[in-house]
Design a protein around this motif. Structure first.
Motif, PDB file in Angstrom:
ATOM      1  N   ALA A 119      47.878  38.080  32.238  1.00 27.65           N
ATOM      2  CA  ALA A 119      48.201  37.407  33.501  1.00 27.65           C
ATOM      3  C   ALA A 119      47.246  36.254  33.770  1.00 27.65           C
ATOM      4  O   ALA A 119      47.656  35.186  34.244  1.00 27.65           O
ATOM      5  CB  ALA A 119      48.155  38.416  34.645  1.00 27.65           C
ATOM      6  N   ALA A 120      45.966  36.457  33.446  1.00 32.73           N
ATOM      7  CA  ALA A 120      44.971  35.409  33.696  1.00 32.73           C
ATOM      8  C   ALA A 120      45.220  34.198  32.799  1.00 32.73           C
ATOM      9  O   ALA A 120      45.101  33.043  33.237  1.00 32.73           O
ATOM     10  CB  ALA A 120      43.571  35.967  33.469  1.00 32.73           C
ATOM     11  N   ILE A 121      45.554  34.428  31.526  1.00 33.18           N
ATOM     12  CA  ILE A 121      45.836  33.315  30.614  1.00 33.18           C
ATOM     13  C   ILE A 121      47.089  32.568  31.063  1.00 33.18           C
ATOM     14  O   ILE A 121      47.127  31.328  31.061  1.00 33.18           O
ATOM     15  CB  ILE A 121      45.980  33.825  29.172  1.00 33.18           C
ATOM     16  CG1 ILE A 121      44.619  34.283  28.643  1.00 33.18           C
ATOM     17  CG2 ILE A 121      46.561  32.736  28.264  1.00 33.18           C
ATOM     18  CD1 ILE A 121      44.680  34.939  27.277  1.00 33.18           C
ATOM     19  N   THR A 122      48.111  33.290  31.456  1.00 30.62           N
ATOM     20  CA  THR A 122      49.339  32.659  31.932  1.00 30.62           C
ATOM     21  C   THR A 122      49.058  31.771  33.132  1.00 30.62           C
ATOM     22  O   THR A 122      49.573  30.648  33.236  1.00 30.62           O
ATOM     23  CB  THR A 122      50.387  33.730  32.288  1.00 30.62           C
ATOM     24  OG1 THR A 122      50.696  34.489  31.112  1.00 30.62           O
ATOM     25  CG2 THR A 122      51.655  33.091  32.818  1.00 30.62           C
ATOM     26  N   ALA A 123      48.212  32.243  34.052  1.00 34.09           N
ATOM     27  CA  ALA A 123      47.845  31.438  35.225  1.00 34.09           C
ATOM     28  C   ALA A 123      47.011  30.227  34.822  1.00 34.09           C
ATOM     29  O   ALA A 123      47.220  29.119  35.323  1.00 34.09           O
ATOM     30  CB  ALA A 123      47.089  32.299  36.226  1.00 34.09           C
ATOM     31  N   ALA A 124      46.056  30.427  33.895  1.00 31.26           N
ATOM     32  CA  ALA A 124      45.174  29.334  33.486  1.00 31.26           C
ATOM     33  C   ALA A 124      45.940  28.242  32.750  1.00 31.26           C
ATOM     34  O   ALA A 124      45.564  27.064  32.806  1.00 31.26           O
ATOM     35  CB  ALA A 124      44.057  29.882  32.609  1.00 31.26           C
ATOM     36  N   ASP A 125      47.011  28.616  32.049  1.00 28.69           N
ATOM     37  CA  ASP A 125      47.811  27.617  31.339  1.00 28.69           C
ATOM     38  C   ASP A 125      48.364  26.546  32.273  1.00 28.69           C
ATOM     39  O   ASP A 125      48.567  25.398  31.868  1.00 28.69           O
ATOM     40  CB  ASP A 125      48.974  28.301  30.605  1.00 28.69           C
ATOM     41  CG  ASP A 125      48.624  28.695  29.174  1.00 28.69           C
ATOM     42  OD1 ASP A 125      47.722  28.072  28.586  1.00 28.69           O
ATOM     43  OD2 ASP A 125      49.261  29.630  28.660  1.00 28.69           O
ATOM     44  N   THR A 126      48.620  26.913  33.513  1.00 26.73           N
ATOM     45  CA  THR A 126      49.213  25.970  34.472  1.00 26.73           C
ATOM     46  C   THR A 126      48.270  25.636  35.622  1.00 26.73           C
ATOM     47  O   THR A 126      48.696  25.012  36.595  1.00 26.73           O
ATOM     48  CB  THR A 126      50.522  26.556  35.039  1.00 26.73           C
ATOM     49  OG1 THR A 126      50.255  27.819  35.653  1.00 26.73           O
ATOM     50  CG2 THR A 126      51.554  26.730  33.936  1.00 26.73           C
ATOM     51  N   SER A 127      47.002  26.045  35.517  1.00 22.68           N
ATOM     52  CA  SER A 127      46.040  25.819  36.604  1.00 22.68           C
ATOM     53  C   SER A 127      44.755  25.234  36.047  1.00 22.68           C
ATOM     54  O   SER A 127      43.799  25.971  35.760  1.00 22.68           O
ATOM     55  CB  SER A 127      45.746  27.132  37.348  1.00 22.68           C
ATOM     56  OG  SER A 127      46.928  27.711  37.848  1.00 22.68           O
ATOM     57  N   PRO A 128      44.681  23.928  35.851  1.00 21.43           N
ATOM     58  CA  PRO A 128      43.453  23.316  35.328  1.00 21.43           C
ATOM     59  C   PRO A 128      42.251  23.671  36.191  1.00 21.43           C
ATOM     60  O   PRO A 128      42.327  23.686  37.415  1.00 21.43           O
ATOM     61  CB  PRO A 128      43.755  21.818  35.403  1.00 21.43           C
ATOM     62  CG  PRO A 128      45.243  21.730  35.383  1.00 21.43           C
ATOM     63  CD  PRO A 128      45.722  22.942  36.126  1.00 21.43           C
ATOM     64  N   GLY A 129      41.135  23.991  35.544  1.00 20.32           N
ATOM     65  CA  GLY A 129      39.927  24.317  36.279  1.00 20.32           C
ATOM     66  C   GLY A 129      39.614  25.792  36.346  1.00 20.32           C
ATOM     67  O   GLY A 129      38.546  26.168  36.822  1.00 20.32           O
ATOM     68  N   LEU A 130      40.524  26.649  35.872  1.00 19.41           N
ATOM     69  CA  LEU A 130      40.218  28.078  35.838  1.00 19.41           C
ATOM     70  C   LEU A 130      39.387  28.405  34.598  1.00 19.41           C
ATOM     71  O   LEU A 130      39.741  28.034  33.485  1.00 19.41           O
ATOM     72  CB  LEU A 130      41.497  28.921  35.797  1.00 19.41           C
ATOM     73  CG  LEU A 130      42.392  28.953  37.032  1.00 19.41           C
ATOM     74  CD1 LEU A 130      43.499  29.976  36.819  1.00 19.41           C
ATOM     75  CD2 LEU A 130      41.598  29.292  38.273  1.00 19.41           C
ATOM     76  N   ILE A 131      38.283  29.099  34.799  1.00 20.28           N
ATOM     77  CA  ILE A 131      37.488  29.629  33.695  1.00 20.28           C
ATOM     78  C   ILE A 131      37.552  31.144  33.787  1.00 20.28           C
ATOM     79  O   ILE A 131      37.261  31.730  34.827  1.00 20.28           O
ATOM     80  CB  ILE A 131      36.035  29.143  33.764  1.00 20.28           C
ATOM     81  CG1 ILE A 131      35.975  27.645  33.508  1.00 20.28           C
ATOM     82  CG2 ILE A 131      35.171  29.881  32.754  1.00 20.28           C
ATOM     83  CD1 ILE A 131      34.581  27.063  33.550  1.00 20.28           C
ATOM     84  N   LEU A 132      37.974  31.778  32.717  1.00 21.77           N
ATOM     85  CA  LEU A 132      38.189  33.219  32.718  1.00 21.77           C
ATOM     86  C   LEU A 132      36.958  33.914  32.156  1.00 21.77           C
ATOM     87  O   LEU A 132      36.607  33.743  30.990  1.00 21.77           O
ATOM     88  CB  LEU A 132      39.418  33.574  31.889  1.00 21.77           C
ATOM     89  CG  LEU A 132      40.712  32.820  32.256  1.00 21.77           C
ATOM     90  CD1 LEU A 132      41.863  33.308  31.397  1.00 21.77           C
ATOM     91  CD2 LEU A 132      41.023  32.948  33.740  1.00 21.77           C
ATOM     92  N   ARG A 133      36.291  34.697  33.002  1.00 20.99           N
ATOM     93  CA  ARG A 133      35.110  35.473  32.616  1.00 20.99           C
ATOM     94  C   ARG A 133      35.567  36.873  32.249  1.00 20.99           C
ATOM     95  O   ARG A 133      35.945  37.659  33.099  1.00 20.99           O
ATOM     96  CB  ARG A 133      34.095  35.512  33.745  1.00 20.99           C
ATOM     97  CG  ARG A 133      32.968  36.511  33.542  1.00 20.99           C
ATOM     98  CD  ARG A 133      32.019  36.087  32.427  1.00 20.99           C
ATOM     99  NE  ARG A 133      31.125  35.039  32.858  1.00 20.99           N
ATOM    100  CZ  ARG A 133      30.168  34.524  32.084  1.00 20.99           C
ATOM    101  NH1 ARG A 133      30.014  34.980  30.839  1.00 20.99           N
ATOM    102  NH2 ARG A 133      29.390  33.575  32.536  1.00 20.99           N
ATOM    103  N   LEU A 134      35.536  37.183  30.958  1.00 16.12           N
ATOM    104  CA  LEU A 134      35.977  38.490  30.490  1.00 16.12           C
ATOM    105  C   LEU A 134      34.877  39.525  30.692  1.00 16.12           C
ATOM    106  O   LEU A 134      33.689  39.186  30.798  1.00 16.12           O
ATOM    107  CB  LEU A 134      36.385  38.419  29.025  1.00 16.12           C
ATOM    108  CG  LEU A 134      37.823  37.948  28.746  1.00 16.12           C
ATOM    109  CD1 LEU A 134      38.085  36.551  29.327  1.00 16.12           C
ATOM    110  CD2 LEU A 134      38.105  37.943  27.251  1.00 16.12           C
ATOM    111  N   ALA A 135      35.267  40.770  30.719  1.00 10.08           N
ATOM    112  CA  ALA A 135      34.322  41.847  31.012  1.00 10.08           C
ATOM    113  C   ALA A 135      33.399  42.094  29.824  1.00 10.08           C
ATOM    114  O   ALA A 135      33.857  42.150  28.674  1.00 10.08           O
ATOM    115  CB  ALA A 135      35.081  43.130  31.345  1.00 10.08           C
TER     116      ALA A 135
END
Length: 297
Positions: free
Chosen positions: A47-63
């Motif tokens: 879900a996070a990758i899908t959102a980041a694909d269309t939302s420039p500026g998201l950095i996903l911090r994995l656990a």
């Protein structure tokens, strides 16, 4: 999808080596960036990758200390959603993304043309495909820092396959114990532009050419302060196989094995060796004999 933290500025590290700048960690270009914490769940990561694909500026911090164990692929051929935007995945100690041992065959990540994926502090394990790129297939821009890609299998490009027109930068990372079942490039098959800086390419295998790295006719590969060792090819080029352009600077190619060109095999005159060591490869260091300046058999 998680808590948000605003960064007022992005920071990045670049290392000058061999006359060029090499990015060593993802560097946000936007003035304001949102950091999204992704819990230890493949569903949440998808879900996070899908959102980041269309939302420039998201950095996903994995656990940290998390194994994102993919049982069911997001697409027919790939474990996680295809990267179509500008996506950054940041890991921590023990962060791993892998195809589950009992899962059907699929690669782990796929970067589409025109997209960019930045990875830092993550292990990519156990991908499997009869196509290209068991760990990562890259048709766009791929930037890796402190990443381990291991135990992946593909038809060609066991760890990474860089397609025509792609750009791949690998820094302070390891491509190890990957394999191919087809043409070659146990560690990497490169048909685009690739830079490997301070990286270990080791214990990879291929039945044909390029146990470590296979550079295709339109590809250009630079190895800077990198070690290519103990890779095996059933054909030519235990360490490196070149049909395009390959440049070595402050690099070691050693203890690799092939039918010829245990260290390096080339089909043209486009291999440049600078301040590097090619030694102790079996049955010879370079093939054809005496065609690569700086390589002594």
């Amino acid at each position: 999808m998680g808590s948000f933290t605003r960064w007022t500025s992005g920071t990045g590290i670049a290392v000058a080596a061999g006359g060029m700048l090499v990015a060593t960690c993802p560097a946000p270009s936007m003035a304001t960036t949102r950091l999204v914490r992704v819990p230890c769940s493949v569903t949440a990561l998808n879900a996070a990758i899908t959102a980041a694909d269309t939302s420039p500026g998201l950095i996903l911090r994995l656990a940290p200390r998390c194994v994102y164990d993919i049982q069911t692929p997001a697409t027919a051929a790939t474990g996680l959603p295809t990267i179509t935007g500008d996506v950054t995945l940041l890991g921590g100690p023990g962060t791993t993304i892998r195809r589950a041992p009992a899962a059907a065959a699929f690669r782990v990540l796929d970067v589409a043309a025109g997209a960019r994926l930045s990875l830092a502090g993550i292990a990519i394990l156990n991908g499997s495909t009869s196509g290209l790129g068991g760990g990562i297939q890259n048709a766009g821009r791929l930037v890796l820092s402190r990443v381990t890609i291991a135990g992946n299998t593909a038809g060609s490009g066991g760890a990474i396959a860089g397609l025509a027109g792609s750009r791949t930068t690998v820094s302070r990372s390891a491509l190890q114990q990957n394999a191919t079942t087809g043409v070659g490039g146990g560690g990497m098959l490169n048909s685009g532009t690739a830079v490997l800086y301070a990286t270990a390419v080791r214990y990879n295998t291929a039945p044909v050419n390029g146990g470590g790295v296979n550079t295709q006719p339109n590809g250009a590969t630079q190895l800077i302060r990198t070690t290519v060792e103990r890779n095996v090819s059933g054909g030519l080029g235990g360490g490196l196989s070149n049909l395009g352009n390959t440049t070595l600077s402050h690099t070691r190619v050693q203890f690799n094995r092939a039918s010829a060109g245990g260290g390096i095999a080339t089909g043209n005159a486009n291999v440049l060796i600078s301040r590097s060591i090619v030694r102790a490869n079996i049955p010879d260091n370079c093939s054809p004999l005496n065609t690569i300046a700086g390589c002594v058999n």
